[in-house]
Design an enzyme around this catalytic site. Sequence first.
Site, short mmCIF file in Angstrom:
data_model
loop_
_atom_site.label_atom_id
_atom_site.label_comp_id
_atom_site.label_asym_id
_atom_site.label_seq_id
_atom_site.Cartn_x
_atom_site.Cartn_y
_atom_site.Cartn_z
N HIS A 358 0.83 -1.20 0.00
CA HIS A 358 0.00 0.00 0.00
C HIS A 358 0.86 1.26 0.00
CE1 HIS A 358 -3.20 2.84 1.40
NE2 HIS A 358 -3.91 2.08 0.60
N CYS A 359 2.00 1.19 0.66
CA CYS A 359 2.89 2.35 0.78
C CYS A 359 3.54 2.74 -0.54
CB CYS A 359 3.99 2.08 1.81
SG CYS A 359 3.39 1.62 3.45
N ILE A 360 3.63 1.81 -1.47
CA ILE A 360 4.32 2.10 -2.75
C ILE A 360 3.34 2.33 -3.89
CG2 ILE A 360 6.40 0.85 -2.03
CD1 ILE A 360 5.52 -1.47 -3.88
#
Length: 370
Positions: A358-360
């Site tokens: 999700h962070c990328i």
Amino acid sequence: MKLQTIPKTDGFFMPAEFAPHHGTIMIFPERRGSWSNLPKAQEIFSRIIRTIAESETVYVLTSEAQRANAEQMLADTANIRILTIPQNDAWARDTAPTFVVNGEKLRGIDWQFNAWGGEFDGLYAHWDEDNALACRFCDALGVDYYDAQHFVLEGGSIHSDGEGTILVTESCLLSGGRNPQMTKEEITETLKHYLGAEKVIWLPRGIFNDETNEHVDNVCAFTAPAQVVLAWTDKEDDPQYPLSKACLDVLANTTDAKGRAFTVHKLPIPDYPVCVEQSDMDGYEFEEGEDVREVGERLAASYVNFYICNHAVLLPQFGGENAESDERAAEILGTLFHERSIVKIPARDIIVGGGNIHCITQQIPKGVLS
């Protein structure tokens, strides 16, 4: 074009991640202080890009130095646009624009980014390229965007249900490195105005040892209106237990913007902590002023850090002794996303950077690009 108005006054709001996408933004990785095994990280990023591109456009941002490499690794893949936009690292969730819609048109929001805490407790010393990325991307696509550079915020610190409710964590948004000059009430109103929301739910904590000051996208996420998954452990001696229990207590005693009680689906964290190993340390190259890692350091591994694209849910898998918990997470999400396939992604080479799938990734909702 940069806009000086506020999205809510223009009728714009942030859709849920599970709403239809136009596309997804990702950044091709290269920072050696994040990616201890850079070739492997680039391989996993490329796999994620190709998977998402099966159902939506993926905008891949690269430096000049990495463009040829990205083009080679992503060759013969449809629905990919590679843009040369400089950046300091590959966390598109936090540096790319947050997008809002009014039912037809699409606009971006350019928050201020300060490397998760600036001089107070930020993770690296130079972030100018990251902070400029959102407006540069909008300019490249010709998308109007709201100027929110007065307010420090990362995309991983907010989740929207698309129906007026925003989830955040107190540990992150009230941290000394974000907006210390603002009260909790003032931050709440700012989020409502820019995200077109009616209610902000403040969860107390996030995932243990999450160096972002505990982003909400690692601990709790919407799967549908009034339904969330919450990172969980039954082990009361695990440092995650009191953090998740505090979040559960809040969710059990509040309602969303439409007055609905929450259905909370517990999504257990990996059975065994995912930690930095000596082999990881051998591959890091830290810059001056950059946060460093240590052998044995517990990483903020969570299955909640999945990404919802148009046709699938991309789920982190940590492998090894966590094979059983990997499968359990896939089964739980499979019951919640009936119309999407669950795609299991080997994620250890991502989590060593500090975040996960999700962070990328950063979704671009469906809307007219203008």
